[in-house]
Design a protein around this motif. Structure first.
Motif, PDB file in Angstrom:
ATOM      1  N   SER A 315      71.917  55.672  15.992  1.00 22.33           N
ATOM      2  CA  SER A 315      72.750  54.747  16.693  1.00 22.33           C
ATOM      3  C   SER A 315      71.643  53.643  17.281  1.00 22.33           C
ATOM      4  N   ARG A 316      72.415  52.844  18.132  1.00 19.69           N
ATOM      5  CA  ARG A 316      71.739  51.777  18.766  1.00 19.69           C
ATOM      6  C   ARG A 316      70.972  50.872  17.984  1.00 19.69           C
ATOM      7  N   GLN A 317      71.813  50.596  16.860  1.00 23.84           N
ATOM      8  CA  GLN A 317      71.125  49.704  15.930  1.00 23.84           C
ATOM      9  C   GLN A 317      71.939  48.187  15.850  1.00 23.84           C
ATOM     10  N   ALA A 318      71.388  47.192  15.521  1.00 26.29           N
ATOM     11  CA  ALA A 318      72.021  45.883  15.254  1.00 26.29           C
ATOM     12  C   ALA A 318      71.824  45.630  13.666  1.00 26.29           C
ATOM     13  N   MET A 319      72.783  44.832  13.176  1.00 29.12           N
ATOM     14  CA  MET A 319      72.859  44.234  12.011  1.00 29.12           C
ATOM     15  C   MET A 319      72.729  42.675  12.119  1.00 29.12           C
ATOM     16  N   ILE A 320      71.494  42.092  11.169  1.00 32.58           N
ATOM     17  CA  ILE A 320      71.101  40.741  11.453  1.00 32.58           C
ATOM     18  C   ILE A 320      71.646  40.251   9.904  1.00 32.58           C
ATOM     19  N   SER A 321      72.132  39.142  10.071  1.00 27.36           N
ATOM     20  CA  SER A 321      72.535  38.499   8.726  1.00 27.36           C
ATOM     21  C   SER A 321      71.863  37.031   8.697  1.00 27.36           C
ATOM     22  N   VAL A 322      71.214  36.795   7.478  1.00 26.56           N
ATOM     23  CA  VAL A 322      70.668  35.478   7.129  1.00 26.56           C
ATOM     24  C   VAL A 322      71.643  34.892   6.270  1.00 26.56           C
ATOM     25  N   GLU A 323      72.396  33.765   6.533  1.00 25.24           N
ATOM     26  CA  GLU A 323      73.334  33.409   5.549  1.00 25.24           C
ATOM     27  C   GLU A 323      72.898  31.821   5.381  1.00 25.24           C
ATOM     28  N   GLY A 324      73.448  31.307   4.131  1.00 28.20           N
ATOM     29  CA  GLY A 324      73.727  30.109   3.769  1.00 28.20           C
ATOM     30  C   GLY A 324      73.423  29.729   2.456  1.00 28.20           C
ATOM     31  N   ASN A 325      74.292  28.754   1.814  1.00 32.36           N
ATOM     32  CA  ASN A 325      74.517  28.497   0.719  1.00 32.36           C
ATOM     33  C   ASN A 325      72.850  27.867  -0.064  1.00 32.36           C
ATOM     34  N   GLY A 326      72.323  27.327   0.855  1.00 32.24           N
ATOM     35  CA  GLY A 326      70.994  26.838   0.411  1.00 32.24           C
ATOM     36  C   GLY A 326      70.003  27.965  -0.317  1.00 32.24           C
ATOM     37  N   MET A 327      70.373  29.117   0.319  1.00 35.29           N
ATOM     38  CA  MET A 327      69.525  30.340  -0.123  1.00 35.29           C
ATOM     39  C   MET A 327      69.513  30.595  -1.788  1.00 35.29           C
ATOM     40  N   MET A 328      70.558  30.456  -2.304  1.00 32.99           N
ATOM     41  CA  MET A 328      71.108  30.616  -3.772  1.00 32.99           C
ATOM     42  C   MET A 328      70.103  30.146  -4.443  1.00 32.99           C
ATOM     43  N   GLY A 329      69.438  31.047  -5.373  1.00 36.37           N
ATOM     44  CA  GLY A 329      68.346  30.604  -6.324  1.00 36.37           C
ATOM     45  C   GLY A 329      67.023  30.274  -5.879  1.00 36.37           C
ATOM     46  N   VAL A 330      66.840  30.355  -4.459  1.00 34.86           N
ATOM     47  CA  VAL A 330      65.509  30.303  -4.071  1.00 34.86           C
ATOM     48  C   VAL A 330      64.637  31.115  -4.161  1.00 34.86           C
ATOM     49  N   PRO A 331      63.522  31.229  -4.656  1.00 35.11           N
ATOM     50  CA  PRO A 331      62.715  32.342  -4.883  1.00 35.11           C
ATOM     51  C   PRO A 331      62.022  32.372  -3.560  1.00 35.11           C
ATOM     52  N   GLY A 332      61.683  33.861  -3.202  1.00 34.67           N
ATOM     53  CA  GLY A 332      60.772  33.827  -1.874  1.00 34.67           C
ATOM     54  C   GLY A 332      61.665  34.220  -0.508  1.00 34.67           C
ATOM     55  N   MET A 333      62.969  34.185  -0.529  1.00 34.50           N
ATOM     56  CA  MET A 333      63.811  34.264   0.602  1.00 34.50           C
ATOM     57  C   MET A 333      63.680  35.357   1.164  1.00 34.50           C
ATOM     58  N   ALA A 334      63.757  36.388   0.167  1.00 35.54           N
ATOM     59  CA  ALA A 334      63.839  37.892   0.788  1.00 35.54           C
ATOM     60  C   ALA A 334      62.243  38.062   1.240  1.00 35.54           C
ATOM     61  N   GLU A 383      64.473  25.406   6.942  1.00 40.06           N
ATOM     62  CA  GLU A 383      65.704  25.607   6.224  1.00 40.06           C
ATOM     63  C   GLU A 383      67.049  25.557   7.364  1.00 40.06           C
ATOM     64  N   ILE A 384      66.543  25.985   8.718  1.00 40.67           N
ATOM     65  CA  ILE A 384      67.887  25.919   9.563  1.00 40.67           C
ATOM     66  C   ILE A 384      68.130  24.338   9.954  1.00 40.67           C
ATOM     67  N   GLU A 385      66.866  23.627  10.147  1.00 38.52           N
ATOM     68  CA  GLU A 385      67.246  22.341  10.456  1.00 38.52           C
ATOM     69  C   GLU A 385      67.955  21.481   9.358  1.00 38.52           C
ATOM     70  N   PHE A 386      67.924  21.738   8.080  1.00 35.30           N
ATOM     71  CA  PHE A 386      68.460  20.950   7.070  1.00 35.30           C
ATOM     72  C   PHE A 386      69.534  21.618   6.382  1.00 35.30           C
ATOM     73  N   ARG A 387      70.100  22.747   7.320  1.00 31.84           N
ATOM     74  CA  ARG A 387      71.266  23.385   7.080  1.00 31.84           C
ATOM     75  C   ARG A 387      71.328  24.044   5.769  1.00 31.84           C
ATOM     76  N   LEU A 388      70.013  24.435   5.123  1.00 28.08           N
ATOM     77  CA  LEU A 388      70.023  25.405   3.848  1.00 28.08           C
ATOM     78  C   LEU A 388      70.361  26.798   4.404  1.00 28.08           C
ATOM     79  N   ILE A 389      70.066  27.016   5.727  1.00 30.71           N
ATOM     80  CA  ILE A 389      70.537  28.341   6.034  1.00 30.71           C
ATOM     81  C   ILE A 389      71.467  28.148   7.213  1.00 30.71           C
ATOM     82  N   ASP A 390      72.708  28.604   7.307  1.00 34.48           N
ATOM     83  CA  ASP A 390      73.639  28.221   8.071  1.00 34.48           C
ATOM     84  C   ASP A 390      73.217  28.626   9.636  1.00 34.48           C
ATOM     85  N   GLU A 391      73.223  29.995   9.671  1.00 32.40           N
ATOM     86  CA  GLU A 391      72.862  30.821  10.907  1.00 32.40           C
ATOM     87  C   GLU A 391      72.380  32.112  10.642  1.00 32.40           C
TER      88      GLU A 391
END
Length: 839
Positions: A315-334, A383-391
């Motif tokens: 319990s007492r966990q939080a789920m974090i999501s890193v999202e953005g179309n700019g992530m697709m096919g970009v190596p090393g994001m994970a 990536e956040i500044e150039f909207r490759l990652i939305d939020e």
């Protein structure tokens, strides 16, 4: 030498009553025993709190708390320890308390609490408790001695952290600990600590005392390590949320590690690791209910009757999501994502990623969620500044439920059942994860739905039906005997007559946990006592059936029992003459080995036969069936040895029926055919239905089993079969059938006379080669090996590539309850012996 390690935690050592209970457990069997102890309950936490307060300059209640700790230890010393030790131990406690006050004063002055000083403070409780317990045991004339863990567990630096130095620790255990144990001492050792390369006392971290115990167990190559706690074992779920939880009787190392990682507080996952390479079993038991079997954790544990073994939740966990179309096919994001977590020392408990690679989702403790987002924002600033990652989103107030079980792999529908039952409770699943091993399915849901979800899943997988196992030895094999006629009764007498030999000489126990006849079932998970078995035997001898006994269950209960009961090493013994292949399949599905004296389940169509053996192979189980072919004669064992030696079998020729051999020699001695059959039936040499023998069907089944053992893929209709009686004489009543055989007495006498005139005798012979299998009456030379057979003796002649000109001949008794039961018992012992290397 057989060494054991016990560990007792703080709750087991909380006061004089608890310590007395611990001492009683140790007194039961102190031989070659190492005991690892924690501090008295609450002492380590109290010392840690005082140290933290001292570094902050807050020492207002320090004197009172130290006095409380002093009085707790002094009270135990005065009440329980040996008279000659009281003064020394009391002085030691006073010195420790005074030393702690001095340390806290120094910490306050310096404003710093180093790791070295902290370890010295918090380990004081373990050392005091170990000295006191050793004296408590000496007061009852046990040779128990305090031995400091720093003499045994040596640490060294690895990747910047202090970890056990296995090589040096093993050397110390061999030179310091083992000699004491071999001299009859019981070693009492403080847990939680080891010695650094500089000679300082250092702690082993979370789960430290359990870790101490398993480390010492691995260094000793102990038979078992037992962790005594205040709980009955690992439970199927958290009892705070699920009211009908059960103790999980057995877990594989991997299952236990998954449960520990996902919140099972009884065990720290690190504690299991030292035991795995040597396969040392770990047992979790209740100090205050030592008669309960607890939970066994080992590497030779089968999946059991339940694909899912337990549920756990964080319990007492939080789920974090890193999202953005700019992530697709970009190596090393994970890599960058989890690299950022590693830099901040944030533990990730679950990871999932969309197949489109447009999002990565993971779960962290809620208190670390904001720090995790800030670390990600720094890592992905561009990536956040150039909207490759939305939020980067945070979903708080989450929990992770882990569904754990070794049997989930290969069992269809486990995940579907989980999601369906959660869906019926109108609970949304926010994320799921499952490894390729299928050992764990993890789901993320809202924390306020944790209780309903756990209860629903617990019901879905019927975990409230799991039964605890009785305490058993590694050489114990539980027997379920199906068929309690003459052979079954004889088998029980043989087991009872030889149980001392099995236990003392070959280290095997064979408790009988189930007896089944055509009327009812009897069950005793602990094994029937000699008196209980004697009573059942007397009942059967009186011509009664099991359903006349109290506690007998309907035969319908057998399948339910197989479904709900887990045996660590169970053998289902089929001594019936019924069509039991489906029951054998069920026994295999529930992880029971099978020993068969019944030929019918091995004479089924080949595809079904092969499916049984494929299932056994898949589950790592044995099907042994020596008694189906030669009763107590080692025919199949001989073939197995020839195969292992690389030989090829060309032909098998033999008399495979003691019953028909007995008939033939009786008739040679002047008895009429019908008379010889009656005598054989009354002596118990025939099958319950004598037509099985006289039709040749019994021998044909044996020939079929032999052929299939040699991987000749045939069915019964492929065997040329000659019956000893015409079909019109057949009758379901054995007495009427035997009487009708008088009709062919003269005909049989003529055949015997004709053979005798030619210097031959009649024998019922099975001929087996890869080209043809036949069964029937043959006139053989009276001086040949087959011709010289007398009575119920069987004979098998095996011609192979190596034994071509001079065949290998196996001869011996082939009928009767004694030899058949002995053949069955040999198969049971073979399974028991083979399992000593793992289940």
């Amino acid at each position: 030498m057989a060494y054991r390690v016990f560990k007792f935690g703080g709750s087991s050592l909380a006061d004089t009553a608890c310590i007395s209970q611990v001492a009683e457990i140790i007194r039961q069997d102190p031989n070659r025993l190492t005991v690892v102890v924690s501090a008295m309950g609450g002492v380590t936490d109290a010392l840690d709190s005082l140290a933290q307060q001292a570094v902050q300059g807050n020492r207002s209640n320090e004197k009172q708390q130290l006095e409380t700790l002093r009085q707790r230890h002094q009270g135990v010393i005065q009440e329980l320890t040996a008279p000659e030790d009281k003064e020394t131990l009391a002085g030691d406690v006073d010195r420790v308390i005074a030393e702690l006050a001095t340390i806290f004063s120094s910490v306050e002055t310096l404003g710093e609490l180093t790791a070295k000083v902290h370890a010295r403070v918090v380990s004081s409780g373990e050392r005091m408790m170990a000295s006191i317990l050793a004296s408590v045991l000496r007061s009852d004339k046990l040779d128990a001695q305090f031995l400091d863990a720093t003499e045994l567990i040596k640490l060294h630096k690895e990747l910047g952290s202090l970890v056990p130095n296995h090589e040096k620790s093993i050397q110390q255990v061999q030179s310091v600990l083992i000699p004491r144990l071999n001299q009859g001492q019981t070693a009492i050792i403080p847990g939680f600590i080891g010695e650094s390369p500089d000679g300082d006392v250092m702690t082993l971290g979370r789960g430290g005392s359990d870790y101490s115990a398993t480390l010492l167990g691995s260094f000793l190559k102990a038979d078992t390590v037992t962790l005594y706690k205040e709980v009955d074992g690992l439970l199927t779920a958290d009892p705070r949320y699920v009211p009908n939880t059960r103790v999980v009787p057995e877990l594989h190392y991997r299952e236990a590690a998954e449960l520990a990682y996902y919140g099972a507080k009884v065990l720290h996952p690190r504690a299991i690791i030292p035991l795995i390479p040597q396969g040392i079993p770990l047992i979790i038991k209740n100090t205050f209910k030592p008669a309960l079997s607890g939970t066994l954790i080992a590497g030779d544990v089968s999946p059991g009757a339940y694909p899912v073994k337990a549920l756990t939740a964080v319990s007492r966990q939080a789920m974090i999501s890193v999202e953005g179309n700019g992530m697709m096919g970009v190596p090393g994001m994970a890599a960058r994502t989890f690299g950022a977590m590693a830099q901040e020392d944030i533990s990730v408990s679950l990871i999932t990623q969309a197949s489109s690679e447009s999002s990565i989702c993971f779960v962290v403790p809620q208190k670390e969620a904001q720090g995790a987002r800030e670390a990600l924002e720094r890592a992905f600033k561009y990536e956040i500044e150039f909207r490759l990652i939305d939020e980067i989103k945070i979903k708080r107030d989450q929990c992770v439920i882990a569904i754990v079980g070794l049997g989930m792999s290969g069992t269809h529908g486990i995940a579907a059942r989980a999601f369906q039952c959660i869906h019926h409770k109108e609970i949304n699943v926010n994320a799921i994860a499952q490894g390729s091993s299928e050992l764990n399915i993890s789901v993320v849901i809202e924390e306020n739905q944790m209780g309903p979800a756990l209860r629903a899943l617990h019901r879905e997988y019927r975990l409230n039906r799991i039964k605890a196992l009785h305490q058993r030895d590694s050489g114990e094999v539980n027997l379920l005997i199906h068929g309690f006629g003459q052979i079954g009764q004889t088998l029980v007498r043989q087991i009872e007559g030889q149980k001392d030999y099995f236990r003392d000489k070959i280290k095997i126990k064979t408790p009988i946990v189930s007896l089944i006849d055509s009327s009812a079932c009897l069950f005793n998970d602990h094994g029937f006592s000699s008196e209980e078995l004697s009573n059942v035997l007397k009942l059967k001898e009186a011509g009664k059936k099991i359903n006349a006994l109290d506690g007998a269950q309907s035969l319908k209960f057998l399948r339910k029992h197989l479904e709900e009961t887990t045996y660590h090493k169970g053998v289902f013994v089929d001594l019936t003459a019924a069509e039991t292949d489906e029951l054998i399949r069920e026994a295999l599905h529930h992880n029971l080995h099978v020993v068969v004296a019944n030929k019918k389940p091995l004479s089924i169509p080949y595809e079904r036969y092969q499916a049984l053996f494929d299932l056994a192979h898949e589950k790592g189980l044995f099907i042994r069936y020596e008694a189906t072919v030669g009763a107590g004669l080692p025919v199949l064992d001989t073939l197995e040895k020839l195969s292992e030696a690389g030989d090829d079998v060309y032909e098998i020729l033999g008399c495979l029926s003691g019953t028909l051999g007995y008939l033939m020699t009786q008739m040679e001695d002047g008895a009429l055919f019908s008379e010889a059959v009656r005598i054989a039936y009354e002596k118990g040499y025939t099958e319950p239905d004598p037509r099985d023998d006289l039709s040749g069907m019994d021998v044909a089944r044996k020939a079929l089993i032999l052929a299939r053992t040699l991987d000749i893929r045939i069915n019964m209709e492929d065997i040329q079969l000659e019956s000893l009686y015409p079909e019109h004489l057949s009758h379901d009543d054995p007495q009427i059938f035997i009487e009708s055989l008088k009709e062919i007495d003269d005909e049989v006498c003529k055949k015997i006379a004709t053979a005798k005139a030619e210097g031959k005798v009649l024998r019922y012979v099975a001929r087996l080669s890869r080209e043809e299998v036949s069964v029937g009456v043959e006139a053989v030379d009276a001086q040949s090996p087959l011709g010289r057979l007398r009575g119920t003796a069987n004979q098998v002649s095996i011609r192979t590539r190596r034994y071509n000109g001079n065949p290998l001949i196996v001869t011996g008794p082939g009928a009767g309850a004694d030899v058949t039961a002995a053949g069955v018992l040999n198969d049971v012992i073979a399974i028991a012996a083979s399992q000593e290397r793992g289940y």
